[in-house]
Design an enzyme around this catalytic site. Structure first.
Site, short mmCIF file in Angstrom:
data_model
loop_
_atom_site.label_atom_id
_atom_site.label_comp_id
_atom_site.label_asym_id
_atom_site.label_seq_id
_atom_site.Cartn_x
_atom_site.Cartn_y
_atom_site.Cartn_z
N GLY A 14 -11.99 8.36 -22.54
CA GLY A 14 -11.52 9.41 -21.64
C GLY A 14 -10.61 8.84 -20.57
N ASP A 15 -10.04 9.72 -19.76
CA ASP A 15 -9.16 9.31 -18.66
C ASP A 15 -7.96 8.48 -19.12
OD1 ASP A 15 -11.08 10.44 -16.89
OD2 ASP A 15 -12.25 8.60 -17.06
N GLY A 17 -5.05 9.55 -19.53
CA GLY A 17 -3.79 10.08 -18.98
C GLY A 17 -3.27 11.21 -19.85
N LYS A 18 -4.19 11.90 -20.54
CA LYS A 18 -3.79 13.02 -21.40
C LYS A 18 -3.05 14.09 -20.60
CE LYS A 18 -8.08 13.64 -22.79
NZ LYS A 18 -8.75 12.40 -22.39
N GLY A 19 -3.46 14.25 -19.33
CA GLY A 19 -2.90 15.31 -18.49
C GLY A 19 -1.38 15.28 -18.45
N GLY A 42 -11.23 16.54 -16.44
CA GLY A 42 -10.45 16.93 -15.27
C GLY A 42 -9.17 16.16 -15.11
N HIS A 43 -8.12 16.86 -14.76
CA HIS A 43 -6.93 16.16 -14.31
C HIS A 43 -6.23 16.96 -13.23
CE1 HIS A 43 -5.51 18.32 -17.99
NE2 HIS A 43 -4.53 18.65 -17.19
N THR A 44 -5.46 16.23 -12.43
CA THR A 44 -4.78 16.86 -11.31
C THR A 44 -3.29 16.83 -11.59
OG1 THR A 44 -6.47 15.86 -9.96
CG2 THR A 44 -4.63 16.80 -8.78
N ARG A 141 -30.39 26.20 -30.90
CA ARG A 141 -30.31 27.65 -31.16
C ARG A 141 -31.05 28.49 -30.12
NH1 ARG A 141 -32.10 26.35 -37.04
NH2 ARG A 141 -33.28 24.99 -35.69
N THR A 297 -13.23 14.07 -11.57
CA THR A 297 -14.31 15.06 -11.47
C THR A 297 -15.40 14.59 -10.52
OG1 THR A 297 -13.82 15.87 -13.68
CG2 THR A 297 -16.01 16.35 -12.85
N ARG A 300 -16.10 8.74 -8.99
CA ARG A 300 -16.73 7.43 -9.24
C ARG A 300 -15.68 6.38 -9.58
NH1 ARG A 300 -21.07 8.71 -13.84
NH2 ARG A 300 -19.40 10.06 -14.54
P1 IMP Z 1 -21.31 14.28 -19.67
O1 IMP Z 1 -20.15 14.69 -20.51
O2 IMP Z 1 -21.25 14.81 -18.27
O3 IMP Z 1 -22.63 14.55 -20.33
O4 IMP Z 1 -21.24 12.68 -19.52
C1 IMP Z 1 -21.47 11.81 -20.60
C2 IMP Z 1 -20.57 10.61 -20.52
O5 IMP Z 1 -19.22 11.01 -20.72
C3 IMP Z 1 -20.59 9.88 -19.17
O6 IMP Z 1 -20.38 8.50 -19.40
C4 IMP Z 1 -19.38 10.46 -18.46
O7 IMP Z 1 -18.88 9.58 -17.48
C5 IMP Z 1 -18.43 10.59 -19.63
N1 IMP Z 1 -17.39 11.63 -19.42
C6 IMP Z 1 -17.54 12.96 -19.52
N2 IMP Z 1 -16.38 13.57 -19.28
C7 IMP Z 1 -15.47 12.62 -19.06
C8 IMP Z 1 -14.06 12.65 -18.79
O8 IMP Z 1 -13.40 13.68 -18.73
N3 IMP Z 1 -13.49 11.43 -18.62
C9 IMP Z 1 -14.18 10.27 -18.73
N4 IMP Z 1 -15.47 10.20 -18.98
C10 IMP Z 1 -16.12 11.37 -19.14
#
Ligand code: IMP
Length: 417
Positions: A14-15, A17-19, A42-44, A141, A297, A300
């Site tokens: 994740g993160d 830079g897809k945004g 999330g992205h800004t 379910r 989001t 951290r």
């Molecule tokens: P959850 O999706 O909130 O259940 O988190 C599960 C794991 O996915 C954790 O390690 C989060 O930090 C990570 N995570 C969830 N969404 C994102 C995102 O958009 N970017 C990066 N890490 C994410």
């Protein structure tokens, strides 16, 4: 013959830079569709000095000519969705929410947080938004679909019965049942705002494909966070890879067109779980500082490390990637040397694939000469020779072309090859 949909997926944790890329591509597409995840993403984006925070509304919302579909594979928190919508003027006729998407309610977030607390140092490090419990209810379910929001009294009764049935579990989590009339009022409020957008988006997908509309499918999170193909259990609860675009929107594999995989020129991860190429030293700190690696989001600090070519090959294959978009190359500017994880060592043996337990893998690195500056470069030939050599070596290792290279957050600072 109907049109094929372009797809964007994250190739790391994740993160990536897809945004920036989705924002760019949304300008030339008629429809932008989300197929998985929730408001954990999330992205800004800053447009004309105004900042927009997108979590679940597809990025097409920023192009007045584009329409936006939230597919059935998504878990949607009506409360947070409505807050996100408030950033925009009237979305009538531009927003379509699948009646089969699952509803994420405040108690899902409370369960998520309680479970994380109970896990102590084994916590996943979730975003605490309730994603796991909402998908858990779907698979067990016992979840609720957006279509049910159209009848608040009936949905209220179902939720109250669910709490009654699970009372011992909720008591252990110190979680009270909702107040019935407050819940009814809450659901009625959601229906009042969202009701008119809820529809059968599967039929809509088929219709717009038959009409040859230009369609962009916007992935969330990354391949290594995929529920099946990521570092389970340290993953999110959805199918983040390209296959999820089919099940999450009701289209078939033959409907998929070009798959663009997004990867950073280095690697980051938020939350716990294996990350073999993590750098715990000064260089990891520098990547964090230069790359502004703090969660959109949750705020951290992200764990930082080097490009992992083994995990990347895995991601390229799982997703059927046609081209990689390499992001944040400029964050590596000024490093004397740049490392790449080219293989893993597991139980004394060198391997070149992602093993069952990535926790057991020690990275084997190859070093490349660094460079002074790539920031703002818009032409591949204008890159320093060492940066070109780095990119070409990555292409060789992962077996895919880097068709797009981003050299700053600015939309124009992008190399298209
Ligand atoms: P959850 O999706 O909130 O259940 O988190 C599960 C794991 O996915 C954790 O390690 C989060 O930090 C990570 N995570 C969830 N969404 C994102 C995102 O958009 N970017 C990066 N890490 C994410």
């Amino acid at each position: 013959m109907s049109t094929k949909a372009d797809l964007i997926v994250g190739l790391q944790w994740g993160d990536e830079g897809k945004g920036k890329i989705v924002d760019h591509m949304a300008q030339t597409h008629d429809y932008v569709c989300r197929f998985a995840g929730g408001h954990n993403a999330g992205h800004t984006i800053v447009i004309n000095g105004k900042k927009y925070a997108l979590h679940l509304i597809p990025s097409g919302v920023l192009n007045p000519n584009a329409k936006n579909i939230v597919g059935n594979g998504v878990v949607l928190s009506p409360k947070d969705f409505i807050i996100e919508m408030e950033q925009f003027d009237n979305l009538d006729g531009r927003l379509f929410l699948s009646d089969k998407a699952h509803v994420l309610l405040p108690y899902h977030a409370l369960i998520d947080q309680a479970r994380e607390r109970m896990k102590g140092d084994k916590a996943i490090g979730t975003t605490g938004k309730g994603i796991g419990p909402a998908y858990g209810d779907k698979i067990a379910r016992v979840g609720h679909r957006l279509g049910e929001l159209l009848n608040p009294p009936k949905l209220t009764a179902k939720i109250m019965a669910f709490f009654e049935m699970n009372k011992p579990i909720f008591d252990a989590m110190k979680l009270d049942a909702p107040n019935e009339s407050a819940l009814l009022a809450e659901l009625q409020g959601y229906k009042d705002v969202l009701g008119k957008y809820i529809c059968d988006t599967t039929q809509l997908m088929w219709k717009i494909m038959d009409e040859d509309k230009k369609i962009l499918l916007e992935g969330a999170q990354g391949t290594m966070l995929d529920i099946d193909h990521g570092t389970y259990p340290y993953v999110t609860s959805s199918t983040t890879v390209s296959a999820g675009a089919c099940s999450g929107l009701g289209i078939n594999p033959k409907d998929l067109g070009k798959v663009t995989g997004i990867a950073k020129a280095y690697c980051t991860r938020v939350g716990n779980g294996p990350f073999p190429s993590e750098d715990f030293g000064a260089e990891g700190d520098l990547l964090r500082k230069n790359g502004h690696e703090f969660g959109t989001t949750t705020g951290r600090p992200r764990r930082c490390g080097w490009f992992d070519a083994v995990a990347m090959r895995h991601a390229v294959r799982v997703n059927g990637v046609d081209q990689v978009s390499l992001m944040k190359l400029d964050v590596l500017d000024g490093f004397a040397e740049v490392k790449v994880c080219v293989a893993y060592e597991v139980e004394g043996k060198e391997i070149n694939y992602v093993p069952y337990d990535l926790e057991e893998a020690t990275p084997i690195y190859k070093s490349f000469a660094g460079w002074d500056k790539t920031e703002g470069v818009r032409d591949f030939d204008a890159l320093p020779d060492t940066a070109k050599a780095y990119i070409e070596a990555l292409e060789e290792m992962i077996g895919t072309k880097m068709g797009i290279i981003s050299t700053s957050p600015e939309r124009e600072d992008t190399i298209i090859r």
